[in-house]
Scaffold this active site. Structure first.
Site, PDB file in Angstrom:
ATOM      1  CB  CYS A   1      -4.713  -1.899  -6.924  1.00 44.57           C
ATOM      2  SG  CYS A   1      -5.789  -1.628  -5.443  1.00 44.57           S
TER       3      CYS A   1
ATOM      4  CB  SER B   1      -6.689  -0.709  -1.303  1.00 40.93           C
ATOM      5  OG  SER B   1      -6.552  -0.190  -0.090  1.00 40.93           O
ATOM      6  CG  ASP B   2      -0.639   2.576  -1.884  1.00 47.87           C
ATOM      7  OD1 ASP B   2      -0.550   2.642  -0.617  1.00 47.87           O
ATOM      8  OD2 ASP B   2      -0.144   3.177  -2.800  1.00 47.87           O
ATOM      9  CD1 TRP B   3      -2.006   3.122   5.035  1.00 50.32           C
ATOM     10  CD2 TRP B   3      -1.625   1.240   3.472  1.00 50.32           C
ATOM     11  NE1 TRP B   3      -1.455   1.849   5.793  1.00 50.32           N
ATOM     12  CE2 TRP B   3      -1.261   0.921   4.930  1.00 50.32           C
ATOM     13  CE3 TRP B   3      -1.712   0.549   2.479  1.00 50.32           C
ATOM     14  CZ2 TRP B   3      -0.806  -0.427   4.876  1.00 50.32           C
ATOM     15  CZ3 TRP B   3      -1.086  -0.634   2.628  1.00 50.32           C
ATOM     16  CH2 TRP B   3      -0.731  -1.386   3.949  1.00 50.32           C
ATOM     17  N   GLY B   4      -5.620   4.550   1.388  1.00 50.96           N
ATOM     18  CA  GLY B   4      -6.477   5.542   1.061  1.00 50.96           C
ATOM     19  C   GLY B   4      -6.692   5.595  -0.633  1.00 50.96           C
TER      20      GLY B   4
END
Length: 739
Positions: A240, A273-276
């Site tokens: 995502c 998840s995407d990073w952060g």
């Protein structure tokens, strides 16, 4: 059978379906019931162990955080649970090659594919497979088991900084090319990551914008690309993104992660998840299984934060177990739970892998203009050729950001201008000089080079040349969008000045996507080479010298001006940092060429466009319509050179607003010798004939008359055939098989 003759969604697709690694491991061992094994292992986990797989860090030193113990040195690392035989996850960006962020593996390089958009420009599913297979083999040899690719976000915004990392503006082309990339990655026993669900189409304020789109329009565009890719490739992981959809952050969006992925498509891998991009531990309740790059979040959401949420009953124990089971079962399907040594991996074949990258670029180059057949340049003539700009004396440009690779051999790295995020970016050139390759391919020519910094000097030298080759570059990078479609650093003025001095000018574009061409009437030839990758200099020379007949076709439209696009400026450019704002997608499902066609906008170069050094003709079009619609036709090479044609099938549909709609329905790429003709066929995916009915939750083909056309690009008809459609209903699962 000629390898280009088959329908891309039939024979080769069936073979990949049978070989896809749903429960088949790369070493041939079968895992009979991955989910039962996963449930047993999760049952044996302690409470604390149940949080180990649910979050990971960057796999390199970053600011004050150190590289995790056990990490190879890459984009991400998740420690394993050795007592249960669960290995660590070593994650690498790998859309165009195995990356080495922040030199986390000192001195380690990789072979770079051309940009993903270039791969899409080949319209060749076998090259998509071969390129991703090459990257997967290199990644496995380096010890990686998770590849953070491919990206299927549609190119809704022509100025977007990451368009080069995805496959263009059409859901069928995007989903199909990505599906074969996924299959190639996972056939090597690795995990592919399909990203970013959904509508992650611009970089400007990517953490703050909110997408507003009707559900049906989304299902017929961006989400359809996901459906097609998942059906063909069956990815192990879906990622995502950063943005919001319908005011809800992507990584806590229940409609996307649970209703769409899990319930409708029966996705049984895990959601990363995407990073952060994680906002709260409760994001787990929406369908998110794993937090990646946790130190980029405000805190480790799926570590102690999730522990507290489970203890407080905010996240259930059952959901915690399910998150772990999704991850462990996926690892089991890929054979990652069996002990094996990486010492037995074959050495990387740099020369062979570079040849694969060159083969992709050979077919990715799109010849846009060729007045008077200025190309190819004859190896027999004693031409005076001036090469201008683009660092063509050294190598070729690559896109910036998380996907950029460190090449084998010495590249050129230039610090980007700017502060903040841009101050941490670098402009990279891969070795492989087009200038030197041209000198080898054209031994009788006198070839000189000038860097093009001074247009007046380049124009003076151009007076003395028979032909001028101008290499024009546009560096695009993650985190930033271009303000407009011009070539940067005064290159438009350079081309105009040289074109005024010498009519015999060919422009070679190395860009991340579409650009304007105010100088088009001043030159005789234009080639789009994208970001050419390792071996790209040789591929450019191949096409210029005629050793390869160009067969690339545009996967994105080239508008004449910004005002022709749905949004004349980048949304958010005028916003303060951190300001929330909405982006109404007024084009709905009419992305790219569909928008231009409906609004009668005459593109500079339309989707699907591309020239050849030979001429093709069409005849004998016929349509059969039983369960599926199949289009058959004959194509002939009438020219003097062998070549490859991309035969594109479009449908023209009546629209609710009275305007006609156009949709790509299929294509086939065929290689034909001069004088040869072939009978070809394309079977149409039924979703492309249908509309998505949100009330029924199904695809509906209305009873209506449509026109099927075969053309060389969107909006052109070489031959056509009327078709009356009967009403039919079906679900996504009728098209997307469960794992």
């Amino acid at each position: 059978m000629n390898r280009y003759q088959s329908n891309p969604l039939s024979l080769f697709g069936m073979v990949l379906w049978l070989l896809s690694p749903g429960i088949a491991r790369a070493d041939g061992h079968q895992v009979s019931d991955p989910m039962s094994l996963a449930r047993d292992l999760v049952h044996r986990m302690t409470f604390d162990q149940k949080f180990i797989l649910l979050h990971g860090d960057l796999g390199v030193d970053f600011h004050t955080s150190k590289k995790p113990s056990g990490a190879i040195g890459s984009s991400g690392y998740v420690p394993g649970i050795p007592s249960l035989g669960i290995p660590a996850l070593q994650e690498t960006d790998a859309g165009m090659g195995v990356t080495n962020p922040l030199n986390g593996r000192p001195g380690d390089g990789a072979v770079g594919l051309p940009s993903t958009l270039a791969t899409s420009a080949t319209w060749n599913i076998e090259l998509s497979y071969a390129g991703s297979d090459m990257v997967a083999r290199e990644a496995r040899s380096k010890g990686f088991n998770v590849l953070l690719a491919p990206s299927v976000n549609l190119a809704r915004e022509p100025r977007a900084g990451r368009n080069f990392e995805a496959y263009g503006e059409d859901p069928l082309l995007t989903g199909t090319m990505a599906g074969y990339a996924i299959s190639a990655i996972q056939s090597n026993g690795l995990i592919a990551t399909l990203k970013h669900v959904a509508y992650n189409f611009q970089e400007t304020d990517r953490n703050f914008y909110n997408v507003m789109i009707a559900e049906a329009a989304g299902r017929e565009s961006d989400l359809l690309a996901f459906e097609i890719a998942m059906g063909l490739g069956k990815p192990a992981v879906v990622m995502c993104g950063y943005n919001r959809v319908g005011t809800v952050w992507s990584c806590q969006n229940h409609d996307l992660l649970t209703r769409f992925l899990r319930q409708e498509l029966k996705f049984d891998g895990w959601v990363m998840s995407d990073w952060g991009a994680v906002k709260a531990p409760s994001d787990a309740n929406s369908g998110l299984d794993q937090e990646a790059g946790a130190q980029l979040d405000k805190s480790v959401m799926f570590g102690d934060g999730l522990k507290s949420a489970v203890r407080a009953g905010v996240v259930s124990q059952q959901r915690l177990d399910t998150m772990n089971e999704n991850i462990v079962a996926t690892m089991a399907r890929q054979g990652m739970l069996e002990k094996h040594s990486s010492s037995g991996q074959p050495a990387i074949d740099i020369k062979g892998d570079t040849t694969i990258a060159r083969n992709v670029e050979d077919e990715a180059i799109v010849l846009l203009k060729n007045d008077g057949n200025i190309l190819p340049l004859s190896a027999q003539k004693r031409l005076k050729i001036l090469v201008v700009g683009g660092r063509a004396d050294f190598g070729v440009l690559e896109g910036g950001g998380s996907s950029s690779i460190t090449p084998y051999g010495a590249g050129i790295r230039i610090k980007a201008d700017g502060e903040g995020e841009m101050g941490r970016r670098y402009v990279d050139y891969l070795p492989g000089s087009p200038l030197l390759e041209l000198r080898k391919a054209l031994p009788n020519a006198e070839i000189t080079y000038t860097d093009g910094r001074y247009p007046s000097m380049a124009a003076t030298l151009a007076h003395q040349a028979d032909v001028v080759l101008i290499f024009a570059t546009q560096w695009m990078v993650e985190s930033f969008d271009a303000p407009d479609l011009s070539l940067p650093e005064g290159q438009d003025q350079l081309i105009s000045a040289v074109g005024a001095a010498n009519r015999n000018v060919v422009v070679v574009l190395e860009t991340g996507g579409a650009v304007k061409m105010p100088w088009l009437h001043d030159v005789r030839g234009v080639m789009e080479a994208w970001y050419p990758g390792s071996g790209g200099g040789a591929a450019i020379s191949d096409v210029i010298s005629g050793q390869v007949n160009p067969s690339g076709r545009l996967p994105v439209s080239f508008p004449r001006r910004e005002a022709d696009a749905p949004r004349t400026t980048i949304p958010g450019f005028d916003k303060a940092d951190g300001a929330m704002f909405d982006i109404p997608l007024i084009e709905g499902a009419d992305v790219g060429y569909k928008w231009y066609y409906k609004h009668h906008s005459n593109c500079l170069y339309p989707f699907g466009y591309g020239l050849s050094y030979t001429i093709f003709s069409y005849s004998n079009m016929n349509v059969t319509h039983q369960h599926d619609v199949t289009v058959t036709f004959r194509v002939r090479n009438n020219g003097r050179a062998d070549g490859k044609e991309v035969s594109q099938v479009y449908g023209l549909f009546p629209a609710n607003d009275g305007k006609r709609e156009i949709r790509l329905l299929g294509w086939v790429k065929s290689g034909l010798r001069r004088g040869e003709e072939k009978n070809l066929s394309v079977t149409i995916d039924r979703r492309l004939l249908a509309n998505y009915d949100t009330k029924l939750g199904r695809w509906v083909i209305p009873e209506e008359n449509v026109m099927l056309v075969i053309g060389r690009y969107a909006g052109e008809a070489e031959i056509q055939f009327p078709l009356h459609l009967q009403r039919a209903e079906f679900s996504s699962l009728d098209m997307v098989k469960p794992h």
